[in-house]
Design an enzyme around this catalytic site. Structure first.
Site, PDB file in Angstrom:
ATOM      1  N   THR B 176     -23.189  33.928 -46.835  1.00  0.00           N
ATOM      2  CA  THR B 176     -23.961  35.193 -47.099  1.00  0.00           C
ATOM      3  C   THR B 176     -24.618  35.710 -47.762  1.00  0.00           C
ATOM      4  OG1 THR B 176     -22.299  36.323 -46.179  1.00  0.00           O
ATOM      5  CG2 THR B 176     -23.742  38.102 -46.429  1.00  0.00           C
ATOM      6  N   ARG B 204     -16.921  38.405 -32.792  1.00  0.00           N
ATOM      7  CA  ARG B 204     -16.102  39.280 -34.686  1.00  0.00           C
ATOM      8  C   ARG B 204     -16.778  39.703 -35.531  1.00  0.00           C
ATOM      9  NH1 ARG B 204     -16.834  37.325 -40.129  1.00  0.00           N
ATOM     10  NH2 ARG B 204     -15.438  37.897 -41.613  1.00  0.00           N
ATOM     11  N   GLY B 206     -17.868  40.717 -39.671  1.00  0.00           N
ATOM     12  CA  GLY B 206     -16.976  40.575 -40.391  1.00  0.00           C
ATOM     13  C   GLY B 206     -18.271  42.268 -42.071  1.00  0.00           C
ATOM     14  N   ASP B 207     -17.798  41.802 -42.504  1.00  0.00           N
ATOM     15  CA  ASP B 207     -17.787  42.884 -43.759  1.00  0.00           C
ATOM     16  C   ASP B 207     -19.883  43.826 -43.505  1.00  0.00           C
ATOM     17  OD1 ASP B 207     -18.572  40.550 -45.146  1.00  0.00           O
ATOM     18  OD2 ASP B 207     -18.264  42.257 -47.116  1.00  0.00           O
ATOM     19  N   THR B 227     -19.545  38.903 -50.332  1.00  0.00           N
ATOM     20  CA  THR B 227     -20.101  38.160 -50.197  1.00  0.00           C
ATOM     21  C   THR B 227     -18.370  37.526 -50.039  1.00  0.00           C
ATOM     22  OG1 THR B 227     -20.711  36.110 -49.745  1.00  0.00           O
ATOM     23  CG2 THR B 227     -20.752  36.844 -51.816  1.00  0.00           C
ATOM     24  N   GLY B 228     -18.117  36.853 -48.852  1.00  0.00           N
ATOM     25  CA  GLY B 228     -17.074  35.980 -49.585  1.00  0.00           C
ATOM     26  C   GLY B 228     -15.871  36.337 -48.136  1.00  0.00           C
ATOM     27  N   GLY B 230     -14.497  38.333 -45.165  1.00  0.00           N
ATOM     28  CA  GLY B 230     -15.044  39.638 -45.105  1.00  0.00           C
ATOM     29  C   GLY B 230     -13.850  40.624 -44.830  1.00  0.00           C
TER      30      GLY B 230
END
Lengths: 308, 308
Positions: B176, B204, B206-207, B227-228, B230
């Site tokens: 990200t 999908r 994510g965050d 980042t990671g 999500g």
């Protein structure tokens, strides 16, 4: 400690709701829908079932009721279609599942739960969400299933009014349904489902399926389901903020819930929320003229209300 | 008070990053990309520009760089397509804009900003988001633009490995980009953009585009870009939690940021975040072996790092 206590609260949307706009017949039907939803959830809790099962059952009843803006009674988009959002969250594990912009799922709340339980993901939207629903064997509905004359007329009125807010009731515009519950094991859960608002642009997602905005549950604090002008609840990260005010500042549920609704109001948004804590305390704040709501508290006392 | 101080931090993703997997040439290019992004944002701040302009400019550089998983370098979905998410938020007004699952927008961060500035909404997804982009006159890119051999090979490796996590580097899987900044007027802003992770299911989200999860800014406290993994940042409502720990519990930025990364870890997720407060303090915590990151602090000191 919760020690076997259990309770539930539900909502069917907040807005400018006044007795002169609702006929006695419709008010009776609205109250009956809220009662049925409450009973569906409460029966599960009474029998020792989970708060997750209870909130999903309560929301499902409202999704199947054409009077509420979710599932069957979802409002129309500006394209004359339906796009529904839903979310569910468990307070014990912080597990969550949500869907956005689904068009043909009979019960979006069941799909949100399937996302939580059967995928590593939390939020699926649009066709991807429906592909997942097909794999899960969930029930699809023909677009005609979601066509209610009341909602179609609302779209027509909005189109004619060119979205002049003054000429429309909030009933025409939006609405959301939701439930929060505490079960006998001390676990909290929240569920929310909506068709968005009449004449919304295709592709718009509101606060309902966003963890921390319209839906949140955490056994350390509370479970929350919100309704109102979604964008303001997103900016306020409203549902998580209720939890954070309790956990980090030590506020009681009612004070935290009221503080967050006031913040949403300060940003310019209107609406309400339902919240329950791990002791089974319930708060139902709103700053509109009405919110369809109901609860059964830890003493078993039932309440159903519409106006302030 | 901030009194004219300004600073910026950026990230290009966190994960299992080790020197033996990155050639000196690629490391040089990665560092050059981070430097260019930092400079794009910092130049705006030096010249008295807004933190909003700075974070969008910094993220745009990383979106155009094929080495980072956003825009041009976005990873492939399981369908061999690209679906990108992005968000931007202003700390002064709590205004926000975001997009999810956009497939053909050259710079998703510009579309997120357009949603914030030119619509009453916050989050648009999929075709609805692209219809809005067309009205806004934003640049579309041919799917081929997003095709990078590196990302295609990553999809092939994942497909062959049937997603056995051990056989894949996090570089193959996700990534990200993001930026946070404080400008001379004392305003905070955050921006985040991503292609998600390799082999993700279509639909999908994510965050990254979720206000309070992967992106958040509030002048009372801080600006955050995460980042990671999500889903874990969503369940933790991570970015808003950093802010809430500062505002309600009085934690300093570094302590709040570290506490939240630890919570994400406790849930089972990995990753990192960048955060800046209204004094210009910067925190870059992560619990992976590396995070592509950079900053220019209030004293003008530049830093670019990859490994722990």
């Amino acid at each position: 400690m919760s020690a076997g206590k259990f309770a539930i609260a539900i909502h069917g949307g907040a807005g400018t709701i006044s007795p002169d706009k609702i006929t006695p017949e419709i008010e009776r039907d609205l109250r009956a829908g809220l009662e049925e939803s409450l009973e569906a959830g409460h029966a599960i809790l009474r029998n020792g079932g989970s708060s997750l099962d209870a909130v999903v059952a309560a929301v499902r009843v409202l999704e199947d009721d054409p009077l509420f803006n979710a599932g069957r009674g979802a409002v129309f988009t500006s394209a004359g279609t339906h796009e529904m959002d839903a979310a569910v969250m468990e307070g014990k594990t912080l597990a969550a599942g949500a869907v956005g912009c689904v068009k043909r799922i009979k019960n979006p709340i069941l799909l949100a739960r399937a996302v939580m339980e059967n995928s590593p993901h939390i939020l699926f939207v649009d066709e991807g969400a429906e592909a997942f629903a097909r794999e899960m064997g969930l029930e699809f509905a023909d677009p005609n299933y979601f066509h209610t004359d009341q909602r179609w007329q609302a779209l027509e009125r909005i189109r004619q009014a060119q979205a002049k807010a003054g000429e429309l009731s909030d009933q025409d515009r939006h609405g959301t349904v939701g439930a929060v519950a505490l079960d006998q094991s001390g676990n909290l859960a929240a569920a929310t489902s909506t068709g968005g608002y009449t004449n919304k642009r295709p592709g718009r997602i509101g606060d309902t399926p966003l963890v921390g905005a319209g839906t949140y549950a955490n056994n350390r604090t509370c479970a929350v389901s919100a309704t109102g002008d979604g964008e303001f609840f997103i900016r306020a990260v409203a549902a998580h903020d209720v939890s954070a005010l309790m956990e980090y500042r030590g506020l009681k549920l009612a004070d935290a819930a009221r503080a967050v609704i006031d913040k949403v109001g300060d940003l310019g948004g209107t609406g309400g929320l339902i919240a329950i804590d791990r002791e089974g305390n319930i708060a139902l704040p709103f700053h509109t003229t009405g919110m369809y709501r109901g609860s059964v508290d830890v003493a078993g006392k039932r309440f159903v209300g519409i106006y302030k």
